[in-house]
Motif scaffolding. Structure first.
Motif, PDB file in Angstrom:
ATOM      1  N   GLU A  64       0.826  -1.186   0.209  1.00  0.00           N
ATOM      2  CA  GLU A  64      -0.011   0.014   0.021  1.00  0.00           C
ATOM      3  C   GLU A  64       0.651   1.353  -0.021  1.00  0.00           C
ATOM      4  N   ARG A  95       1.970   1.740  -3.305  1.00  0.00           N
ATOM      5  CA  ARG A  95       0.959   2.152  -4.294  1.00  0.00           C
ATOM      6  C   ARG A  95       0.726   3.506  -3.955  1.00  0.00           C
ATOM      7  N   ASP A 142       1.552   6.651  -7.048  1.00  0.00           N
ATOM      8  CA  ASP A 142       0.388   7.479  -7.340  1.00  0.00           C
ATOM      9  C   ASP A 142       0.819   8.881  -7.352  1.00  0.00           C
TER      10      ASP A 142
END
Length: 238
Positions: A64, A67, A71
């Motif tokens: 996570e 990620r 982003d």
């Protein structure tokens, strides 16, 4: 130094996280790794399983965190045989922090003076192994030869190598955290060519003093060197 080059720096950025905000702390540690240049733009991070083990968090947390940073443009994930998680090249431009409170700036810079001057003095007072001497000189030469795109990363690794050859592992972790905060500010304004020339000359004096065992000269040279970047930081941020 019996460790391999920059091993203590890598241990510092990949050490276990404190209990609590696992996701936020994982994101922060990965950003620190990028800002310090421990993993250069275009290079890959360790595998998720290894990061989870080193940070002592779950793989889901690492995934996570990656990620989130993908982003925002800091990391790139690639699939396939040569896949993995890579540091973006080029990195996204850091947003300008605006005016930094003077007490915060002086706190970070004051700690930097204590850590880096102490590291230079301690390193100069040690009997360094041939490997440590070669690594320190190689880091100096790499910073001197760097173009503007690579200069801050290689300058950072030179300073962290000085902390490493001082032979105090906990000092490396403190220096790495402090340097990451300074780099976050430095990255918001451009490199100045004359400042690079001046810094390279100061680097030579610092490294030469350490290698010749002149503790007073090493400490004085690094304090003079830090004063230059402090003036720029105060001018741009305070």
């Amino acid at each position: 130094m019996t460790e391999t080059p920059l091993r203590e720096v890598r241990r510092a950025v990949y050490r276990p996280l404190r209990a609590g905000n696992a996701l936020e702390d994982t994101v922060a540690r990965l950003v620190q790794t990028v800002r310090l240049g421990v993993v250069a733009p275009g290079e890959s991070l360790p595998p998720e399983r290894e990061l989870a083990s080193r940070y002592e968090v779950s793989r889901d947390t690492v995934r996570e965190a990656i990620r989130e940073l993908a982003d925002t443009g800091y990391l790139v994930r690639r699939r396939g045989r040569y896949g993995g998680t890579f540091v973006a090249d080029p990195l996204p431009q850091a947003p300008h922090p605006g005016v930094v409170p003077l007490d915060e700036l002086e706190d970070v810079l004051g700690l930097r003076r204590v850590l880096e001057a102490g590291a230079a003095r301690t390193a100069a007072g040690r009997t360094l192994t041939p490997e440590a001497r070669a690594e320190l000189w190689a880091r100096y030469e790499a910073a001197t030869a760097a173009d503007t795109a690579e200069y801050r990363r290689l300058d950072t690794l030179l300073h962290l190598t000085i902390a490493e050859v001082a032979g105090i592992p906990s000092l490396v972790a403190l220096a790495a955290e402090n340097r990451a905060r300074v780099n976050a500010w430095l990255d918001t304004f451009p490199l100045l060519p004359r400042n690079i020339e001046h810094s390279n000359a100061q680097h030579e004096r610092i490294v030469t003093a350490i290698l010749t065992g002149r503790a007073d000269a090493a400490e004085a040279a690094i304090l003079e060197h830090l004063a230059g970047s402090e003036a720029l930081l105060r001018g741009f941020l305070a």
